[in-house]
Enzyme design. Structure first.
Site, mmCIF file in Angstrom:
data_model
loop_
_atom_site.group_PDB
_atom_site.id
_atom_site.type_symbol
_atom_site.label_atom_id
_atom_site.label_comp_id
_atom_site.label_asym_id
_atom_site.label_seq_id
_atom_site.Cartn_x
_atom_site.Cartn_y
_atom_site.Cartn_z
ATOM 1 N N THR A 157 0.872 -1.191 0.000
ATOM 2 C CA THR A 157 0.000 0.000 0.000
ATOM 3 C C THR A 157 0.903 1.234 0.000
ATOM 4 O O THR A 157 1.356 1.653 -1.059
ATOM 5 C CB THR A 157 -0.975 0.026 1.202
ATOM 6 N N LYS A 183 4.155 -6.979 3.817
ATOM 7 C CA LYS A 183 3.889 -5.565 3.584
ATOM 8 C C LYS A 183 3.509 -4.958 4.925
ATOM 9 O O LYS A 183 2.958 -5.618 5.800
ATOM 10 C CB LYS A 183 2.791 -5.343 2.543
ATOM 11 N N THR A 194 -1.987 -2.164 8.738
ATOM 12 C CA THR A 194 -2.118 -3.532 8.258
ATOM 13 C C THR A 194 -0.747 -4.118 7.992
ATOM 14 O O THR A 194 0.064 -3.523 7.304
ATOM 15 C CB THR A 194 -2.944 -3.611 6.968
ATOM 16 N N GLU A 279 6.343 4.607 7.561
ATOM 17 C CA GLU A 279 5.897 5.841 6.912
ATOM 18 C C GLU A 279 6.698 7.025 7.431
ATOM 19 O O GLU A 279 6.624 7.362 8.602
ATOM 20 C CB GLU A 279 4.400 6.033 7.130
ATOM 21 N N ASN A 401 -0.400 10.273 6.244
ATOM 22 C CA ASN A 401 -1.652 9.820 6.842
ATOM 23 C C ASN A 401 -2.759 10.866 6.844
ATOM 24 O O ASN A 401 -3.919 10.542 7.050
ATOM 25 C CB ASN A 401 -1.401 9.301 8.255
ATOM 26 N N THR A 406 -6.884 10.683 -0.294
ATOM 27 C CA THR A 406 -7.076 11.680 -1.361
ATOM 28 C C THR A 406 -6.111 11.456 -2.500
ATOM 29 O O THR A 406 -5.128 10.765 -2.373
ATOM 30 C CB THR A 406 -6.879 13.102 -0.817
#
Lengths: 406, 406
Positions: A157, A183, A194, A279, A401, A406
């Protein structure tokens, strides 16, 4: 690096390194243009093991996987889509997950109960089933031993790189392999990121033994990174053992121990890959708590430090703000004596007992210039020890995040 | 707004609104140029109550305050410095805190046991005691009824505005006042942010009754904002009641109930001020969970949502990502039925039972354009209800905390 342990003759092929596995990743249309559907198939009936999220809200594919794993003896395939989590989708979502298993089974000429289904992505939206079904049919025709990277890519993702590992080793003169893809995103905090892992091996391992191996390795690897496998709605790790190598692993043997060690190493490497790809992460942080009353206390303390945004932002800012680290251990809920607390960063002891600061801040901060940070926290309170992994916390996390949908 | 409740004749004077209190905030030199030392003095012996951090690592001033509160009957002053937490400073730090009480007592002509000491700022550094002592002597000469704002300013760290509130009301024809100042930063996550509150009143209230009033109001206000008073090394709320109004408050009377309500309102307003000033915050979020099995369950769920970086970044990004909210309730550990879950944002029900999404995303996102976000989560599972307050989570938080000591 476990890749380097591969036997010379062997080519790195991730989850298809073990004999008798094929895979592929394709674009079916859930995402705009990136790959979004992975299929992993065993040529032979395989035993399976799984660990799943403990969230009260469980995504439809998790329910389907748990049913199949409980009821079935042998398994043949894993289908995983990205871009849509099929979570909080009610009865329709459950039917969709069950239908994915059916469609994959039809396309592969096997039973629906032999198929695991997995999803990751946005919560609360229905899957575009027409696209997914067309994708499954296409993928079933394209699986191969060489399409291991596309499979790893199709489960991503917000991941920025593919997480694929393998190891091959000799057991009683016979080569055995384990492969894995994973992942993970949003791992700065364990809240509902996740995390998926799919592991293959060509060893022959009874279902119960395989579950024991996977659960035990998982506990000290995926469950020790601050993705916290057990809080997402979709988290799962599935392992397939198809026996194609001819080697049988039984509990209580030296082969078992060797295999366990290799599996642990592989899962640990995948775990580190996930943390590294956190991230917005710029640093990989390994936190070891030593000298706690018990191992459980050590884990609790390490996990609390790994979760602290104030510790993680300080490390991002290369500020050896040890007060934040000590305070985090202080509110972790464990028993210890703060006066005896010591901190070592990348081999440099910056805090000794009785709050003795060994170095000026500016020098202590140098220890945080590296990309890999080893944080050793010594409590001198008992024999308990544990290690967790996390990453630092940058502005980029918020950007990713804040605009996820979007 | 509680300011507006002030009786007409009364001027807003924060903690000096109650009769018989003086205060001042000065610059003593811990910080480069900003005010860093506050002194609050009661002209008359006052009873006191306090709530303190539950962190295993307790800063020196917390230890001194707890001792004084346990051993003493009446109290006269509060000294608070900012810029240095005097935490993790060992025996020397304890002596420093005790000396601050002594020096303040000398300067004011009272006993050291009548003084509360508080600190906030960087952990692990020794206080520059020469500067602090000189500052105390100076401050003792400068306290006045009009220096309530400088006191509020001198306890700030990363706060961007002064948090000062007061309320005056009639009890049996006599005017009674409560005043309060607070500071709080790093409140995005409850990990070890320092939250301080100092409350004054001119009512006469027995020590035990005062503690009951403070503890009860604190539980539903300061403890319900995601600063989480109980995890810092320095958190404290101290309340002084000097009886100068001539009104006595006794447990079990209607005056008690009225006073309690006013105190609750004042603490709630200060709590909201703290959340609004959250590091990097752009929105104030009120989270109410209704229909949980118990109030405790409702609080647990509300608190978990308030803590979720994924929820908070989504609200920052004005993305009504309800899946993240439901998933957070899912891992909060409470019993509920996800199928019955409903979400209302600022009076608009965006999710109905059975995962029914009432509005297109783009429209639902409009509900998040406001600066104050009311999140109502209905579980339809019982009668439990609770409210927590938090703020959103922006890139600015990381910037502030990555460079806190530089």
């Amino acid at each position: 690096m476990f890749q380097e342990k591969l036997i010379e003759s062997k080519v790195n092929k991730g989850i298809t390194t073990p004999k008798g596995f094929k895979s592929v990743g394709i674009h079916c249309g859930i995402k705009k243009s990136k790959k979004d559907l992975a299929l992993i198939v065993s040529d032979f009936p395989a035993t399976a093991a799984g660990v799943f999220t403990l969230n009260k809200v469980q995504a439809a594919p998790v329910l389907v996987c748990k049913e199949n794993l409980t009821n079935g003896d042998t398994f043949r395939a894993i289908v995983c889509n990205s871009g849509n989590a099929n979570a909080c989708t009610g009865e329709k979502g459950y039917q969709d997950a069950a239908n994915i298993a059916k469609e994959a089974a039809n396309a592969l000429g096997i039973n629906a109960e032999e198929v695991f289904v997995s999803s990751t992505g946005v919560i609360g939206e229905k899957l575009p089933m027409d696209k997914v079904i067309a994708g499954i049919k296409k993928a079933a025709k394209e699986t191969s031993e060489n399409e291991f990277l596309s499979a790893a890519e199709a489960i991503m993702t917000t991941d920025t790189f593919v997480k694929s590992r393998q190891t091959s080793f000799m057991l009683n003169g016979i080569e055995v392999s384990i492969g894995g893809i994973a992942k993970g995103s949003g791992m700065i905090h364990p809240n509902m990121a996740t995390m998926l892992g799919f592991i293959t091996t060509d060893a022959s391992i009874e279902k119960q033994t395989l579950q024991k191996l996977l659960s035990s390795a998982n506990k000290k690897t995926f469950n020790r990174i601050v993705v916290d496998g057990d809080t997402s709605t979709n988290d799962m790790v599935i392992m397939l053992a198809n026996g194609a190598s001819g080697i049988r692993i039984e509990d209580g043997t030296k082969e078992y121990n060797l295999f366990e060690e290799e599996l642990f190493g592989l899962l640990k490497n995948l775990s580190m890959d996930i943390v590294k790809d956190g991230e917005g992460a710029t640093k990989l942080i390994e936190i070891t708590v030593d000298g706690a009353l018990t191992d459980a206390d050590a884990e609790k303390a390490a996990r609390t430090v790994a979760l602290s945004p104030l510790v993680k932002t300080a490390i991002y800012g290369e500020d050896a703000n040890w007060g934040r680290i000590l305070a985090a251990v202080g509110y972790s809920g464990i028993e210890f004596n703060p006066d005896k607390f010591e901190i070592t960063i990348n081999e440099v002891k910056i805090l000794k007992q009785n709050y003795f600061v060994t170095l000026p801040n500016a020098i202590a901060n140098q220890t945080l210039k590296a990309e890999k940070i080893n944080l050793l926290l010594e409590l001198h309170f008992g024999e308990g020890k544990a290690t967790c992994w996390t990453c630092d916390f940058s502005e980029e996390y918020v950007k990713i995040n804040g605009s996820y949908r979007t």
